[in-house]
Write an enzyme that holds these catalytic residues in place. Structure first.
Site, mmCIF file in Angstrom:
data_model
loop_
_atom_site.group_PDB
_atom_site.id
_atom_site.type_symbol
_atom_site.label_atom_id
_atom_site.label_comp_id
_atom_site.label_asym_id
_atom_site.label_seq_id
_atom_site.Cartn_x
_atom_site.Cartn_y
_atom_site.Cartn_z
ATOM 1 N N HIS A 97 0.801 -1.223 0.000
ATOM 2 C CA HIS A 97 0.000 0.000 0.000
ATOM 3 C C HIS A 97 0.840 1.282 0.000
ATOM 4 C CE1 HIS A 97 -3.447 -2.466 0.126
ATOM 5 N NE2 HIS A 97 -3.557 -2.647 1.418
ATOM 6 N N HIS A 117 -9.562 1.949 0.629
ATOM 7 C CA HIS A 117 -9.502 0.813 1.547
ATOM 8 C C HIS A 117 -10.614 0.854 2.596
ATOM 9 C CE1 HIS A 117 -7.610 -2.528 3.613
ATOM 10 N NE2 HIS A 117 -6.636 -2.545 2.714
ATOM 11 N N GLU A 138 -11.334 -3.710 -3.079
ATOM 12 C CA GLU A 138 -10.429 -2.671 -3.579
ATOM 13 C C GLU A 138 -10.276 -2.806 -5.086
ATOM 14 O OE1 GLU A 138 -6.864 -3.119 -0.815
ATOM 15 O OE2 GLU A 138 -8.314 -4.517 -0.012
#
Ligand code: GLA
Length: 388
Positions: free
Chosen positions: A141, A215, A353
């Site tokens: 991420h 997220h 996602e």
């Protein structure tokens, strides 16, 4: 704003004028344009370096949302059930300190790269780049201080498309190891039907890679109400990308047919989650990228439907992206608790996602995530809410 328009209309009517043309770019919310009210700003705390964080409240078409300038975090998302009763269907915290201390990306914008890059390295145009390592050997991420931990510039709007926020962040050349200065704009819009649309855009001044996502952890029965194993999920995907022990794709595009990964016709999340399938054992549940059958599309096309039979709440997702990471909240271990005061345990929320596939910079046969100067990265995802 609406008041001033009404005042103008009343004055016009009194003067015998029946139609008043709006000046181009007029900021007031025309009720007939379903623009909704202008988002409202309030203080939400101060970071250790003195930066002030704000919270914005948006409301339109029956959906209410609270968004932080820190991480572009969706702190709450309220939608009605089949009886019109509202609940916050996203996991999160009450206080800024909790987001800063240890958030598993609750509600956050993710960048520069959603999900993992294997070995925290990639090669582009013959040059190798070393990224911030924050998940075993991998970069997850965007690295240790990704976009979820940055303070975004926020500009509210209300107009024909709806009510919303434009969030901007300029990521410096070399930040978290990524080449190029990346100028990012993310727009959250709530339209007149209460749909939540996310438009992502980015440009760079050097060749780089980019893969942005959101997220948000959903629990359509309401955060803190228990697990989502009874939610029914449908995903329009015939294949998924199996992973190695560190959750990096092996490179294979495996068929879902005949496996617990088959959500093509919709099924409760809990039905197969404890099957002895090696991929489920490794990931402690679902934590995989589904290859959407529609592929990359110019405009958002159907990807998935999530439904909670108890409350009747339904969320439908459409996207321009080729992939969908379904993460069943496997790492929630009861150490965090939400605004309701109840703790979050494994499976108490799930993420969907929209993205390009994990580790694409190291997997030449995956759709490319390379962005070059002069090009604009664009991605759109729409969440539609309903109850029945
Ligand atoms: C993503 C990843 C998961 C996990 C969560 C955050 O969904 O795929 O493995 O890291 O984010 O906890």
């Amino acid at each position: 704003m609406e008041t001033s328009r009404r005042t103008v209309l009343a004055a016009a009517a009194a003067a015998g004028i029946t139609a008043v043309a709006a000046a181009p770019g007029t900021a007031y919310a025309d009720p007939s344009a379903k623009g909704g009210r202008m988002p409202v700003k309030e203080p939400f705390g101060t970071l250790a370096d003195g930066t002030r964080v704000h919270r914005w409240t948006l409301e339109n078409g029956g959906t209410r949302m609270k968004v932080l300038s820190y991480g572009g975090i969706v702190q709450s998302l309220e939608i009605p059930d089949r009886y019109g009763r509202y609940a916050n269907v996203s996991l999160g915290f009450e206080r800024l300190e909790d987001y800063v201390a240890s958030s598993p990306y609750f509600g956050a914008l993710i960048g520069r790269y959603g999900n993992r890059i294997g070995g925290s390295r990639f090669t582009l145009d013959g040059r190798e780049y070393a990224l911030s390592v924050n998940d075993g050997p991998n970069s997850l991420h965007g690295g240790a201080a990704g976009f979820d931990k940055r303070v975004w510039d926020v500009e509210p709007f209300s107009g024909p498309a709806g009510t919303g926020l434009v969030l901007r962040y300029a990521s410096a050349d070399g930040e978290m190891g990524y080449p190029g200065r990346l100028d990012v704009t993310v727009t959250y819009t709530l339209d007149g039907k209460g749909d939540w649309r996310i438009d992502y855009a980015a440009t760079t001044d050097r060749p780089t890679v980019v893969n942005l996502t959101s997220h948000t952890y959903f629990n359509l029965a309401g955060e803190g109400s228990g697990d989502v194993l009874g939610h029914e999920l449908r995903m329009a995907a015939s294949r998924y990308t199996p992973t190695d022990a560190t959750l990096i794709p092996t490179g294979q595009l495996a068929k879902v047919a005949g496996t617990p990964f088959d959500f093509r016709h919709g099924k409760p999340i809990g039905r197969d989650i404890r099957a002895a399938h090696p991929q489920l054992v490794t990931a402690k549940g679902f934590d995989h990228n589904w290859v959407l059958d529609k592929g990359i599309t110019r405009s958002p096309e159907y990807a998935a439907t999530l439904r909670d039979p108890r409350s009747g709440r339904i969320m439908r997702m459409a996207t321009t992206e080729p992939g969908l990471q379904f993460y069943s909240g496997n790492f929630l271990d009861g150490t965090l608790s939400g605004p309701s005061g109840r703790t979050y345990r494994q499976g108490d929320g799930l993420c969907l996602e929209t993205q390009h596939f994990p580790d694409s910079p190291n997997q030449p046969h995956f759709p490319s995530t390379v962005l070059r100067p002069g090009e604009t990265y664009r991605s759109v995802t729409v969440h539609s809410f309903n109850a029945g």
